[in-house]
Design a protein around this motif. Structure first.
Motif, PDB file in Angstrom:
ATOM      1  N   UNK A 244      26.850 -19.360  49.546  1.00 47.50           N
ATOM      2  CA  UNK A 244      26.310 -20.072  50.766  1.00 47.50           C
ATOM      3  C   UNK A 244      27.177 -21.157  51.226  1.00 47.50           C
ATOM      4  N   UNK A 245      27.870 -22.084  50.418  1.00 45.32           N
ATOM      5  CA  UNK A 245      28.654 -22.914  50.651  1.00 45.32           C
ATOM      6  C   UNK A 245      30.073 -22.464  51.086  1.00 45.32           C
ATOM      7  N   UNK A 246      30.635 -21.129  50.614  1.00 41.23           N
ATOM      8  CA  UNK A 246      31.973 -20.912  51.064  1.00 41.23           C
ATOM      9  C   UNK A 246      31.910 -19.745  51.853  1.00 41.23           C
ATOM     10  N   UNK A 247      30.755 -19.283  52.575  1.00 39.65           N
ATOM     11  CA  UNK A 247      30.481 -17.919  53.232  1.00 39.65           C
ATOM     12  C   UNK A 247      31.434 -18.206  54.464  1.00 39.65           C
ATOM     13  N   UNK A 248      31.554 -19.395  54.981  1.00 40.51           N
ATOM     14  CA  UNK A 248      32.381 -19.394  56.093  1.00 40.51           C
ATOM     15  C   UNK A 248      33.916 -18.853  56.087  1.00 40.51           C
ATOM     16  N   UNK A 249      34.425 -19.178  54.858  1.00 41.45           N
ATOM     17  CA  UNK A 249      35.680 -19.024  54.483  1.00 41.45           C
ATOM     18  C   UNK A 249      35.755 -17.186  54.537  1.00 41.45           C
TER      19      UNK A 249
END
Length: 411
Positions: A322-327
């Motif tokens: 969830x924290x690094x999904x944007x990556x």
């Protein structure tokens, strides 16, 4: 005391040779004896092998001299190609035509000799090492013959000759800078690939500890990926270019994965990580699909797993996604890349027991962040082809898929 007669086998005729080679007591007479056998049989290697086996030549003492005679026709003055005094024969490696067909019989001949005397493989290793370190002393045609011989020793698996020793002899700055090594290994690879596959060649290079050092064989001014591709494509060795390109990508991707894992673990701003990955991708022209897979690996690598607490591990992994999904979303920009990411997650969850039950929640989290589109998820659910854990994952994803389909109907 009466003398007893020596026992004999009844009815057995003991054959005697018409002539005997005097047992040599120095390198000169040893070389002359071997040359004499060569000349008497006019280079017929079958007959030469029989006479060598029947002789009392001391190969344990004069093995290197024997191989000098095989390679050059006689003894050489140390450190030169000049002949030493003594007889010579015209049937040596360096007197052959520079073709595979001419040199192969000599390799097979040596195979017979060494099988009966396994200790001689170390002697051959030493002589070949000395010859390759002296390649500068030979002309292009003779270097080609030595390259053909080298390739055939490995192709014919000549009694376990160690490739590391042979290739290490080529790593001379002088020979490399003059392009001598590059042309030598090119000829060697060409001949080796006549009977062997690229996988065989790669295995040979790995045993020689050269699979990561192929660029080191090039003169400094040509030492680049482009120079590598230009040279070997021109020589008809495109398969080697493809292998090296893949190898370079693997090294770059490994470096990228390590850098990303460190940044994610240090909680660097996600936008900074995205810019770093974009720069690395452009610099090394990395394929998008490999970049996406590497990002997923780095995200999982950075999870601080909690021993045997399964629920805590699941929570940690899901929070990381969830924290690094944007990556992932910054590089997963097509339906094809989205599907490949789903397969990557499927395989990862199947192979890691900690994540087996987490697959549906990971997919849901990436859907919520617009990393995976609805069509991609439904397509995987209905037509996915990778069998690893598929039945379990499909069943786990059913409630979410049902929700997607109902939402689509309402729209």
């Amino acid at each position: 005391m009466s003398s007893k007669e020596k026992p004999t086998l009844g009815g057995t005729r003991i054959k005697t040779r018409k002539r005997n080679i005097a047992v040599p007591l120095d390198t000169g007479t040893f070389a002359d004896a071997v040359v004499q056998i060569y000349n008497e049989h006019s280079g017929d290697l079958e007959l030469i092998a029989k006479d060598v086996d029947a002789s009392e030549l001391d190969f344990s003492r004069y093995g290197e001299t024997f191989f000098e005679v095989v390679f050059t026709g006689g003894r050489n003055q140390p450190g030169t190609t000049k002949p030493e005094e003594g007889e010579r024969h015209p049937y040596s490696v360096l007197n052959c035509d520079d073709t595979r067909e001419s040199i192969l019989p000599i390799v097979l001949f040596l195979q017979k000799i060494i099988r009966r005397r396994p200790f001689m493989i170390k002697t051959l290793e030493n002589v070949m090492k000395r010859l390759l370190q002296s390649l500068e002393l030979y002309g292009p045609e003779d270097r080609t013959k030595l390259a053909i011989f080298t390739a055939l020793t490995f192709s014919q698996k000549l009694s376990g000759l160690p490739p590391e020793t042979i290739f290490s002899a080529l790593m001379s700055d002088t020979l490399i800078s003059k392009g001598i090594v590059l042309h030598f290994v090119t000829d060697t690879f060409k001949v080796y690939l006549v009977e062997n596959s690229l996988d065989d060649l790669v295995s040979l290079l790995k045993r020689a500890k050269m699979d990561d050092r192929l660029l080191d064989l090039f003169p400094m001014q040509k030492r680049s990926i482009e120079g590598f591709a230009e040279h070997f494509n021109k020589e008809g060795l495109g398969v080697l270019v493809e292998y090296n390109t893949k190898k370079v990508f693997e090294v770059k991707l490994k470096e990228l994965r390590t850098t990303m894992t460190d940044q994610i673990a240090e909680n660097v701003n996600v936008n900074e990580v995205i810019e770093m990955v974009k720069a690395k991708r452009k610099e090394a022209t990395l394929p998008d699909v490999d970049v996406v897979r590497t990002i997923w690996d780095a995200i999982m690598d950075a999870v601080q797993w909690s021993g045997k607490n399964q629920q805590q591990n699941s929570n940690l992994a899901l929070r990381q996604v969830k924290q690094w999904g944007k990556l992932l979303g910054a590089f997963c920009t097509t339906a094809r890349l989205e599907m490949d990411l789903m397969y990557k997650i499927q395989i990862h969850c199947y192979e890691d027991a900690k994540l087996m039950k987490l697959f549906p929640e990971i997919i849901r989290a990436l859907y919520d962040q617009d990393v995976l589109a609805e069509d991609t998820i439904l397509n995987w659910f209905k037509k996915g082809t990778n069998p690893k854990g598929r039945q379990t994952f499909v069943k786990g994803l059913e409630p979410f898929v049902k929700w997607l389909e109902e939402a689509e109907e309402e729209e």
